[in-house]
Scaffold this motif. Sequence first.
Motif, PDB file in Angstrom:
ATOM      1  N   LEU A 182       0.858  -1.178   0.000  1.00 11.51           N
ATOM      2  CA  LEU A 182       0.000   0.000   0.000  1.00 11.51           C
ATOM      3  C   LEU A 182       0.896   1.230   0.000  1.00 11.51           C
ATOM      4  N   SER A 183       1.065   1.795  -1.166  1.00 10.32           N
ATOM      5  CA  SER A 183       1.887   2.974  -1.384  1.00 10.32           C
ATOM      6  C   SER A 183       1.483   3.500  -2.748  1.00 10.32           C
ATOM      7  N   ARG A 184       2.304   4.352  -3.338  1.00 10.44           N
ATOM      8  CA  ARG A 184       1.976   4.781  -4.694  1.00 10.44           C
ATOM      9  C   ARG A 184       1.963   3.569  -5.622  1.00 10.44           C
ATOM     10  N   PRO A 185       0.868   3.331  -6.358  1.00  7.85           N
ATOM     11  CA  PRO A 185       0.821   2.154  -7.240  1.00  7.85           C
ATOM     12  C   PRO A 185       1.769   2.335  -8.417  1.00  7.85           C
ATOM     13  N   VAL A 186       2.719   1.418  -8.580  1.00  8.52           N
ATOM     14  CA  VAL A 186       3.780   1.620  -9.568  1.00  8.52           C
ATOM     15  C   VAL A 186       3.804   0.548 -10.654  1.00  8.52           C
ATOM     16  N   VAL A 187       2.851  -0.386 -10.624  1.00  8.19           N
ATOM     17  CA  VAL A 187       2.849  -1.459 -11.617  1.00  8.19           C
ATOM     18  C   VAL A 187       1.535  -1.429 -12.392  1.00  8.19           C
ATOM     19  N   ALA A 188       1.646  -1.537 -13.717  1.00 12.14           N
ATOM     20  CA  ALA A 188       0.462  -1.532 -14.574  1.00 12.14           C
ATOM     21  C   ALA A 188      -0.099  -2.945 -14.716  1.00 12.14           C
ATOM     22  N   PRO A 189      -1.409  -3.114 -14.674  1.00 15.03           N
ATOM     23  CA  PRO A 189      -1.989  -4.425 -14.957  1.00 15.03           C
ATOM     24  C   PRO A 189      -1.733  -4.815 -16.409  1.00 15.03           C
ATOM     25  N   PHE A 190      -1.729  -6.112 -16.690  1.00  8.94           N
ATOM     26  CA  PHE A 190      -1.548  -6.577 -18.064  1.00  8.94           C
ATOM     27  C   PHE A 190      -2.655  -5.998 -18.934  1.00  8.94           C
ATOM     28  N   GLY A 191      -2.250  -5.262 -19.951  1.00  7.34           N
ATOM     29  CA  GLY A 191      -3.224  -4.590 -20.808  1.00  7.34           C
ATOM     30  C   GLY A 191      -3.556  -3.187 -20.356  1.00  7.34           C
ATOM     31  N   GLY A 192      -3.008  -2.752 -19.224  1.00  4.10           N
ATOM     32  CA  GLY A 192      -3.265  -1.404 -18.710  1.00  4.10           C
ATOM     33  C   GLY A 192      -2.132  -0.452 -19.047  1.00  4.10           C
ATOM     34  N   ALA A 193      -2.360   0.837 -18.853  1.00  2.00           N
ATOM     35  CA  ALA A 193      -1.385   1.851 -19.240  1.00  2.00           C
ATOM     36  C   ALA A 193      -0.997   2.784 -18.107  1.00  2.00           C
ATOM     37  N   ASP A 194      -1.355   2.457 -16.859  1.00  2.00           N
ATOM     38  CA  ASP A 194      -0.864   3.234 -15.723  1.00  2.00           C
ATOM     39  C   ASP A 194      -0.760   2.333 -14.515  1.00  2.00           C
ATOM     40  N   GLY A 195      -0.069   2.821 -13.461  1.00  2.00           N
ATOM     41  CA  GLY A 195       0.131   2.029 -12.258  1.00  2.00           C
ATOM     42  C   GLY A 195      -1.159   1.857 -11.480  1.00  2.00           C
ATOM     43  N   ARG A 196      -1.440   0.598 -11.072  1.00  4.78           N
ATOM     44  CA  ARG A 196      -2.663   0.305 -10.326  1.00  4.78           C
ATOM     45  C   ARG A 196      -2.403  -0.483  -9.045  1.00  4.78           C
ATOM     46  N   TYR A 197      -1.201  -1.001  -8.873  1.00 10.47           N
ATOM     47  CA  TYR A 197      -0.893  -1.774  -7.660  1.00 10.47           C
ATOM     48  C   TYR A 197       0.620  -1.747  -7.450  1.00 10.47           C
ATOM     49  N   GLY A 198       1.093  -2.376  -6.387  1.00 13.09           N
ATOM     50  CA  GLY A 198       2.507  -2.339  -6.039  1.00 13.09           C
ATOM     51  C   GLY A 198       3.295  -3.495  -6.625  1.00 13.09           C
ATOM     52  N   THR A 199       4.546  -3.614  -6.213  1.00  6.89           N
ATOM     53  CA  THR A 199       5.429  -4.646  -6.765  1.00  6.89           C
ATOM     54  C   THR A 199       5.147  -6.035  -6.189  1.00  6.89           C
ATOM     55  N   TRP A 253      -5.240  -1.901  -2.672  1.00  2.62           N
ATOM     56  CA  TRP A 253      -5.108  -0.546  -3.215  1.00  2.62           C
ATOM     57  C   TRP A 253      -6.240  -0.265  -4.186  1.00  2.62           C
ATOM     58  N   HIS A 254      -7.038   0.786  -3.903  1.00  4.98           N
ATOM     59  CA  HIS A 254      -8.094   1.207  -4.836  1.00  4.98           C
ATOM     60  C   HIS A 254      -8.479   2.652  -4.552  1.00  4.98           C
ATOM     61  N   GLN A 255      -7.475   3.524  -4.652  1.00  7.85           N
ATOM     62  CA  GLN A 255      -7.713   4.929  -4.349  1.00  7.85           C
ATOM     63  C   GLN A 255      -6.737   5.800  -5.135  1.00  7.85           C
ATOM     64  N   PRO A 256      -7.032   7.078  -5.287  1.00 14.71           N
ATOM     65  CA  PRO A 256      -6.100   7.981  -5.979  1.00 14.71           C
ATOM     66  C   PRO A 256      -4.778   8.066  -5.230  1.00 14.71           C
ATOM     67  N   THR A 257      -3.736   8.400  -5.960  1.00 15.75           N
ATOM     68  CA  THR A 257      -2.394   8.474  -5.393  1.00 15.75           C
ATOM     69  C   THR A 257      -2.144   9.819  -4.729  1.00 15.75           C
ATOM     70  N   ASP A 258      -1.491   9.778  -3.567  1.00 13.68           N
ATOM     71  CA  ASP A 258      -0.993  11.000  -2.931  1.00 13.68           C
ATOM     72  C   ASP A 258       0.530  10.907  -2.912  1.00 13.68           C
TER      73      ASP A 258
END
Length: 354
Positions: free
Chosen positions: A143-160, A258-263
């Motif tokens: 739980l931090s800034r999401p830095v990994v994109a889901p397969f087929g996605g184009a932005d970070g949605r979860y962590g490492t 993780w399911h919230q906007p990044t701070d």
Amino acid sequence: MSHIISAAQLRAQAATVLIAAGSSSEEAATVASNLVLANLSGHDSHGVGMLPRYVDAVLEGGLKPNSGVRVVLDTGSLLTLDGQRGYGQVVGEQAMALGIDRAQTHGSCIMTLSNAHHLGRIGHFAEMAVDQGLVSLHFVNVLSRPVVAPFGGADGRYGTNPCCIGVPLKGRDSFVLDFATSRAAQGKMRVAHNEGRYVEPGTLIDEHGRPTIDPGVVVVPQSNGLFGALLAFGEHKGYGLAVACELLGGALTGGGTWHQPTDPAVRAVVNGMLTILIDPAKLGTQATFEQEAVAFVDWLKAGPVAPGFDAVQIAGEPERATRAQRDVDGIAVDGQTWQEMVAAGRKVGVTLQD
């Protein structure tokens, strides 16, 4: 320019900063030793370079020095634990000590740990288990800034979201598999950025979702204030394992997903971990397990070695070799990381000596 520092000196420097940030001397020694062990093992991403972020997390209140693990539920072979935002290196070891004791008593233990600050190198906890003859499995969310994109996605949605498996081998060094489900750990991108290096193609996308080899896209905000993202290893397979780590390490532990906007201003890194410990001695298969495990490893190593490789290895061997080398030669800390550590020390009134 890199600084070559002995492990003992680096532990002392890190502990000094941690004590100034509010930790007891015992806690500071535990955290510093864990960080330096990661450096010794070749995983600088989880080493002393994390110290500046820890100091920031303490100052913002997201990391609570001198907090211990709290037992929420204990049924013997089931443990539900709360890390209370304490240093992950401390509450993680406390949790593992409890889990190992239960597994040795009951033959197995399923343990959840929530609300722990950054646990660091998960392989350390597997090493604790295999040293006691136990098999261990670990599924972790971040739980931090999401830095990994889901397969087929184009932005970070979860962590490492690391996964780790430890298996003892009779008469041999243990099998310890420890990896991020992203193509590379976020910390490795920080190290590469600080050293001015590019990374392999296929590791990253930029803030527009386009492929890039610049690690800075996940380290510092880009021109539009957004970040790029890491990609999962193994395409849909690594992505699937990452989702499993989020569901098991986050949802099942009660720590949350993780399911919230990044701070971007928040510096705390909170982990949840599901751990499964098994004692082969109580499973009834120990003799076969010991024989077959070693036979399989020997079979792997007896095969021909591919061009460009010195030998066939198993997980854990590279880390042990690097430890032995760096213990003698010292640990290289790049100039940017060292300056960040010096700045972190100043924030809590400490001057680190070069």
